[in-house]
Design an enzyme around this catalytic site. Structure first.
Site, short mmCIF file in Angstrom:
data_model
loop_
_atom_site.label_atom_id
_atom_site.label_comp_id
_atom_site.label_asym_id
_atom_site.label_seq_id
_atom_site.Cartn_x
_atom_site.Cartn_y
_atom_site.Cartn_z
N ASN A 9 39.46 33.77 44.49
CA ASN A 9 39.79 34.17 45.87
C ASN A 9 40.85 35.27 45.94
OD1 ASN A 9 41.76 32.39 44.99
ND2 ASN A 9 42.13 31.53 47.01
N CYS A 10 41.26 35.80 44.80
CA CYS A 10 42.25 36.88 44.77
C CYS A 10 41.55 38.21 45.08
CB CYS A 10 42.89 36.94 43.38
SG CYS A 10 43.97 38.35 43.14
N ASP A 11 42.05 38.94 46.06
CA ASP A 11 41.44 40.21 46.47
C ASP A 11 41.42 41.22 45.32
OD1 ASP A 11 40.91 39.30 49.01
OD2 ASP A 11 42.71 40.17 49.89
N LYS A 14 38.67 40.36 42.99
CA LYS A 14 37.39 40.75 43.60
C LYS A 14 37.13 42.24 43.43
CE LYS A 14 37.42 37.12 47.12
NZ LYS A 14 37.56 36.85 48.56
#
Length: 115
Positions: A9-11, A14
């Site tokens: 879930n880390c931008d 991603k």
């Protein structure tokens, strides 16, 4: 083999995943929470980066540490904290062969994979 370490879930993770896919670089993803983190894995990271470089001082986990934990941080107790709080490790960490890169910037990845 290329391994991307981080949390899904880390931008920034991603962005790195998107860049790798767009540049047709095969990789496997190691989710710190799901796939685990142990002392031997962290020791392998420490052969490539200093513990102070791995430490994510901007993370919520770091801010949640007590003042005494922050003041007494050293390599030994940092390893234990990395295991307990994987988000203390800067993300993403990518290992490609014998080389390693912390964080994500498109140009840095371009240079990293050009070697």
């Amino acid at each position: 083999m290329t391994i991307l370490y981080g949390i899904p879930n880390c931008d920034t993770v991603k962005k790195a995943q998107k860049w790798l896919t767009q540049n047709n670089i095969d990789y496997s993803f190691h989710d710190y929470r799901k796939d685990g983190l142990d002392e031997s894995l962290i020791q392998s990271f420490l052969t490539k980066h200093k513990w102070t470089d791995l430490l994510n001082k901007r993370s919520t986990s770091y801010r949640a540490l007590s003042d005494s934990q922050k003041e007494t941080l050293n390599e030994v107790n940092a390893i234990q904290l990395f295991i307990e709080f994987p988000t203390l490790i800067k993300r993403p960490l990518i290992i490609h062969g014998d080389a390693s890169q912390l964080g994500f910037k498109a140009q840095a990845y371009q240079d990293f994979f050009a070697v």
